[in-house]
Design an enzyme around this catalytic site. Structure first.
Site, PDB file in Angstrom:
ATOM      1  N   HIS A 123       6.778 -14.187  12.461  1.00  0.00           N
ATOM      2  CA  HIS A 123       7.260 -14.221  13.714  1.00  0.00           C
ATOM      3  C   HIS A 123       7.589 -13.107  14.617  1.00  0.00           C
ATOM      4  CE1 HIS A 123       8.023 -16.813  17.234  1.00  0.00           C
ATOM      5  NE2 HIS A 123       8.577 -17.745  16.838  1.00  0.00           N
ATOM      6  N   THR A 177      10.228 -14.542  25.242  1.00  0.00           N
ATOM      7  CA  THR A 177      10.666 -15.696  25.612  1.00  0.00           C
ATOM      8  C   THR A 177      11.996 -15.999  25.987  1.00  0.00           C
ATOM      9  OG1 THR A 177      11.717 -16.085  23.249  1.00  0.00           O
ATOM     10  CG2 THR A 177       9.281 -16.616  23.389  1.00  0.00           C
ATOM     11  N   TYR A 205      17.432 -26.337  22.303  1.00  0.00           N
ATOM     12  CA  TYR A 205      16.381 -25.159  22.787  1.00  0.00           C
ATOM     13  C   TYR A 205      15.270 -25.316  22.958  1.00  0.00           C
ATOM     14  CZ  TYR A 205      14.739 -20.374  21.627  1.00  0.00           C
ATOM     15  OH  TYR A 205      14.064 -19.011  21.750  1.00  0.00           O
TER      16      TYR A 205
END
EC number: 2.3.1.21
Length: 792
Positions: free
Chosen positions: A481, A610, A597
């Protein structure tokens, strides 16, 4: 060793007559072709750099400006207002006519560069306009209409992938006052009066004291850096984490839901591996069209899709705080030049497979042939090799120490370098996965868990992405990620699935099309010398990873009673609708609200990643509490207010006015300054018990869902963020299908992925029933694939 012989370009022997040199024609030819290929890539990159560097103008526009200026000189007019004459005075001795031409060309070049700078500055200002996002859908203001026209004028023609990078605006730093106001509003439904008053006092104290100082440093960074968030986000949220990245960080993407293009494992690998390299070729030539909403998105993350590996960092002292530089070494991202090979794992063995031969990309049939060679290879794993990948699945510090102790020299270093320098990693799995058997729902859950963690040793979790090919032809992808966010990899995955099925295709027997060059060198089996101490560390890492994998509870299901088509007819945003559904499901499951979230991208800005949308709001909680009390008209008013609030928060997050990245960066600055903030400490310690994300379909034009409705992907998912919470990923496919991926932990007695999935399904039906009372009650039983095809 075979690879040693291939590496030698010439041989020589000493004889009484002298030295006899024997040149290897094949090796020298390969060296020549490799050099030509390298220079071609350099020329392409240089050309693209020039085109991108002068965008939104074009290199040919320079010639137009030069000719125009020269033409005006022959008409005895001076558009330079004397500057050409000034330049001419400083040109070395040559004929007067030559001096005039050279000075005109120099002036034209300067004028051209000034025009480029002006156009780029104008485009940057235009791309900073975000009011269009806040306008009512279908009602565009005159200002926005003018803005759209100007963007089209200044955007030029046929932009390359990175053409807009220099024109994208920098991410703005919100004011302390606005961030704190929105933060306090976001936590109000989660606290009683006493807790809220306490936090309000902490926020006021922070705003009037330490906050101003931290904000000053943050603004200074924003002036200097391209993005004041992204580098710290990558380092502190990802690379400094010491826990396993498997489950905790990595995520996955699934194959087509209802079809498998071929049941032959090697053939599926042949087509899709070839498609991956076609995408890489387009990426290097910048032929991929820039992704855009109304305006283009930042493409910086695309640079690290291939040839990228995360390498572990070792602890050098007591770990007192994750933000104290002197206490920890973070992981690093290794980004290398192009690799002409991949590394393949099968039954405990690692193979280096070159996908280029004599400067050309192998055909899908040739890659299938090479993959089949690996599948047929009877050799057993070397001592300690079979479960070596578990090192990447366990804690980072033991992996860092093992890497330094056992993989820093000799044959182990060479083999590890092959893995870390590969374009990407491939696993040939002996299991069968997908929607199959008597219980397709359970098989999807098993498929998701397999892609998320596998056997904990048969993936290389540090690679930017690993592709898994199952025995029955199904495939999937697991991604690290830190280097990029899911939409970037999803773009590649969509392209690969489409090229695999709709362009490359398979023959009647299920094999890749084309012929095979049987003289291809066999894939190279990697060698290892694993000492007993390293084997012990592998076993320990595997035990940690296995416990983590066994604790994950997963549920994947498709909701087909309606999709975004029916939601839009209710004049509701599909994303806001689903977020409200998740709030309803969580409240029914836990009888309380939680900090929620939702990931939102900030790629409207340069190097944006993000931001968080806090989906649990005062409005959403008010609507949910009223469900059992108010009548329909009152509920609809509350629902519309909650949905509009969510949309407003999403727009603010996308346009740089979010809450969490600003607070995160303020916290990082406080740690650099070594000052404590009770307010920031409390903010950063709050758990996200409901973490959600939408997997967007970005290239719908690649898939013909009208004629081929079964060729749809199930999307992807991730593990739970909190030990006592849920992770929810959803993918809105076409107008009639929504896929959900729900994760939690078995060790938490209060969470159950299947139970929560049932709550989500019921909340979807209840919310649609409220918006559209004429909606018929659907059949709630699981449906088989033939019924799915019929409905689609």
């Amino acid at each position: 060793m075979a690879e040693a012989h291939q590496a030698v370009a010439f041989q020589f022997t000493v004889t009484p007559e002298g030295i006899d040199v024997q040149l290897s024609h094949q090796a020298l030819t390969e060296i020549y072709r490799s050099g030509v290929r390298s220079w071609k890539k350099r020329i392409i990159r240089l050309k693209n750099s020039v085109i991108t560097g002068v965008y939104p103008a074009s290199p040919s526009s320079w010639l137009f400006v030069v000719i125009a200026i020269l033409a005006t000189m022959y008409t005895r007019s001076d558009p330079s207002m004397g500057l050409i004459a000034k330049i001419q005075e400083h040109i070395p001795t040559m004929s007067t006519q030559c001096q005039a031409v050279v000075s005109a060309v120099l002036f034209s070049t300067m004028l051209w560069l000034l025009l480029i700078f002006t156009m780029r500055l104008c485009l940057k200002q235009l791309l900073s306009y975000h009011r269009w996002m806040f306008e009512q859908h279908g009602k565009m203001s005159n200002t926005t209409k003018v803005w759209v026209a100007l963007v089209r004028i200044f955007s030029g023609r046929k932009p390359l992938l990175y053409s807009y990078q220099g024109s994208l605006p920098n991410l703005p730093v919100p004011t302390i006052k606005d961030t704190l106001k929105r933060y306090l509003e976001s936590v109000r439904p989660l606290m009683d009066d006493a807790q809220y008053e306490h936090l309000t006092n902490l926020a006021a104290e922070f705003e009037n004291s330490l906050g101003k100082r931290l904000q000053w440093y943050l603004k200074l960074k924003a002036l200097w850096a391209s993005n004041y968030v992204s580098d710290w986000w990558e380092e502190y949220i990802y690379l400094r984490g010491r826990n396993p990245i498997m489950v905790n960080s990595n995520y996955y993407g699934m194959d087509f839901l209802y079809v498998t293009p071929t049941p032959i494992q090697a053939a599926r690998a042949g087509n899709s591996i070839h498609a991956f390299f076609l995408y890489r070729r387009k990426l290097h030539k910048e032929e991929i069209k820039p992704v855009s909403t109304v305006i283009p998105l930042c493409a910086a993350q695309c640079e690290r899709i291939f040839n990228t590996t995360r390498t572990p960092g070792e602890e050098t002292g007591k770990q007192t705080d994750m933000y104290t530089h002197r206490d920890i070494h973070n992981d690093n991202m290794m980004f290398l030049t192009d690799s002409d090979y991949i590394v393949v794992y099968h039954r405990g063995r690692y193979f280096r497979l070159r996908v280029y031969q004599a400067g050309r990309l192998l055909s899908p049939r040739e890659i299938e042939f090479q993959i089949q060679r690996i599948l047929d290879d009877p050799s057993p794993p070397l001592k300690g090799e079979a479960k070596l990948g578990a090192l990447t699945a366990g804690d980072r510090i033991p992996w860092a120490k093992a890497r330094k102790a056992y993989f820093s020299s000799g044959v182990n270093k060479r083999s590890l370098d092959y893995i870390e320098r590969a374009a990407f990693f491939v696993t040939l799995d002996d299991d069968e996965q997908g929607m199959m058997g008597d219980d397709p729902a359970a098989s999807l859950d098993c498929y998701a868990k397999s892609l998320l963690h596998g056997k904990c040793y048969d993936r290389w979790f540090d690679k930017s992405f690993s592709v898994v090919y199952y025995k029955n032809g199904k495939n999937g992808i697991n991604a690290e990620h830190s280097w990029a966010d899911a939409p970037v990899l999803a773009h590649l995955w969509e392209y690969t699935l489409a090229i695999d099925s709709f362009q490359l295709g398979y023959n009647a027997e299920g094999h890749c099309k084309g012929d095979v060059d049987s003289s291809l060198p066999r894939p190279q089996k990697l060698s290892w010398e694993i000492p007993p101490e390293c084997e012990e560390q592998i076993s320990q890492s595997l035990a940690v990873a296995q416990a983590l994998a066994d604790d994950v509870d997963f549920h994947v299901f498709s909701f087909r009673d309606f999709g975004k088509g029916k939601i839009k007819k209710c004049r509701v945003s599909p994303d806001a609708f689903i977020q409200m559904v998740l709030q309803m499901a969580y409240y029914r499951d836990q009888t309380t609200f939680c900090l929620t979230y939702e990931a939102s991208m900030t790629r409207l800005f340069r190097e944006g990643r993000t931001e968080t949308v806090r989906s649990c709001t005062n409005e959403s909680s008010a609507f949910i509490r009223a469900l059992e009390v108010f009548d329909r008209e009152q509920l609809l008013r509350l629902l519309r207010a909650a949905l509009e609030k969510h949309q407003q928060l999403y727009r603010l997050a996308m346009t740089g006015s979010g809450i969490d990245r600003h607070l995160f960066c303020l916290y990082v600055v406080s740690k650099y300054l070594r000052v404590d903030s009770p307010f920031l400490k409390e903010v950063l310690s709050e758990p996200w018990r409901l973490s959600t994300s939408q997997t967007p379909v970005q290239q719908a034009e690649l898939f013909d869902l009208v004629n081929y409705p079964e060729y749809i992907s199930c999307g992807g998912g991730f593990g739970p963020v909190a030990d006592d919470g849920y992770g929810v990923s959803y993918c809105i496919v076409g107008d009639d299908l929504i896929n959900f991926h729900i994760s939690c932990k078995h060790s938490c007695p209060n969470t159950d992925a299947h139970k929560f999935g049932a709550q989500v399904r019921q909340a979807l039906l209840d919310l649609m029933q409220l918006l559209n009372p004429k909606q018929k009650e659907p059949n709630k039983t699981e449906e088989s694939r033939p019924e799915i095809k019929k409905d689609l």
